[in-house]
Scaffold this motif. Structure first.
Motif: not given
Length: 394
Positions: A112, A114, A117, A137-138, A199, A201
């Motif tokens: 993924t 960042y 994020a 979302r993240k 993390m 999500q």
């Protein structure tokens, strides 16, 4: 003048050092570190001096020549490099050599990125968790201390954030590395150490920029502050993103959730004594997705003492305890901002008296709202009850 190298040693393993960092460690006259990093880097330099973190700066200043100080993590993200630079720059040249950070390695492990994020560090520090997870979302965070990963997962589960996915990496880069993912409830049953990256999500993040309308709430027999008054109240209180906010006499939670969308990195405490209203508060928290709220069933001022110090407070109902509530708020924070709503003239007088008696600078507004109602082919305006907004220290 000394030369100081502040070296980002990442996860504290030789394999994760950059070539530049390796050369600086080998060429330095003296190398200083804390215990955890020393243990993993003896193959690079056997004579690393291990010290408590509080002793690093003084030991570096007492040394001569080139001094290398090994630092864990990312040198630009909640790092000791910041404070060490301030302490050492007066006695020599400081150069920061960044390395591979745990967040970089975490994202590589989970395939993924960042760049989309929100990044947090909850390692050894108190910090808001529910707000970022609710509205983004993240979210990627460093965990540890009192905020270990399984503790944070339990906090998410208790708040009702059951629809999100959590990924956790423990001991990144080490032989004991562990990668897991699941729901908050599942991972709360695990046990994780200090060195974790986590993390969340959230496929259904709440849009904090959208004002809530009356139709967004589950209604009951509990009175509700109308939308136009809520919007104005939140603006008058000037709620900042990271503030702690009280909603006293929270009712259905309509003001609570509006305030929560302003405190997007903070927390709102909804204080309500009626059981039927408390039930609606729980339902509306889930319904609106504003999980950065904590519901406290109590009759104010009871229940306020156990809460964190407020930056501001909204009082929608006092059950006859207005003077006591305002006094309690002032006692917890002499600079607290307060906004009170009233419909009856007697309540207006009570609010003014309570604020002035406690030394608040008082502002008063009266809001008269009319809404259009369609009658045949015409739109007729129907007046709502006028509402007084009484502010203190706004």
């Amino acid at each position: 003048m000394n030369t100081y190298f502040l070296i980002g040693a990442g996860m504290g393993t030789e394999a994760m050092l950059t070539q530049q960092a390796r050369q600086a460690i080998q060429r330095a006259d003296i190398v200083l570190s804390t215990g955890r990093l020393t243990d993993g880097l003896t193959s690079v330099r056997a004579d690393v001096q291990t010290l408590a973190f509080s002793q690093l700066a003084q030991r570096a200043q007492d040394s001569t020549g080139t001094v290398a100080i090994l630092l864990s993590g990312d040198t630009g993200f909640y790092s000791a490099a910041k404070s060490l630079t301030q302490k050492l720059c007066g006695s020599g040249t400081v150069e920061i050599l960044p390395g591979i950070s745990s967040i970089q390695l975490f994202c590589a492990r989970f395939h993924t990125a960042y760049d989309d994020a929100v990044l947090l560090s909850l390692h050894g520090r108190s910090g808001a968790l529910l707000a970022p997870v609710s509205y983004n979302r993240k979210v990627i965070m460093l965990t540890g201390g009192e905020n270990k990963a399984h503790v944070l997962c339990q906090r998410l589960a208790d708040a009702g954030l059951t629809h999100i996915t959590v990924c956790i990496a423990e001991n990144l880069g080490a032989e004991t590395e562990r990668l897991v993912s699941g729901t908050p409830e599942q991972l709360a049953r695990e046990t994780f150490g200090d060195l974790c990256v986590m993390m969340t999500q959230n496929d259904r993040p709440t849009d904090s920029s959208r004002a809530l309308r009356d139709s967004d709430f589950v209604r009951g027999e509990v009175p509700m502050t109308k939308q136009e008054v809520r919007w104005l109240a939140a603006s008058l209180l000037s709620v900042k993103p990271d503030e702690t906010v009280y909603d006293i006499g929270a009712g259905t939670g309509s003001v609570t959730m509006e305030l929560a969308r302003h405190a997007v990195r903070g927390m709102v405490y909804a204080v309500e004594c009626k059981p039927e209203a408390v039930e609606l508060l729980h339902r509306n928290r889930t319904h609106t997705g504003c999980y950065n709220t904590r519901i406290v069933q109590a009759m104010a001022p009871d229940g306020l003492e156990q809460l964190p110090i407020p930056d501001c407070a909204f009082i929608g109902g006092s059950r006859g305890n207005m003077a006591e509530i305002v006094c309690a708020l002032k006692r917890k924070n002499p600079h607290v901002r307060v906004l009170i709503t009233a419909i009856a003239l007697e309540s207006l007088h009570e609010a003014i008296e309570a604020l002035e008696r406690n030394g608040f600078a008082v502002e008063i507004s009266c809001v008269n709202v009319s809404r259009a109602k369609k009658v045949a082919r015409y739109h007729m305006m129907t007046a709502q009850n006028p509402v007084y907004l009484i502010g203190g220290n706004l």
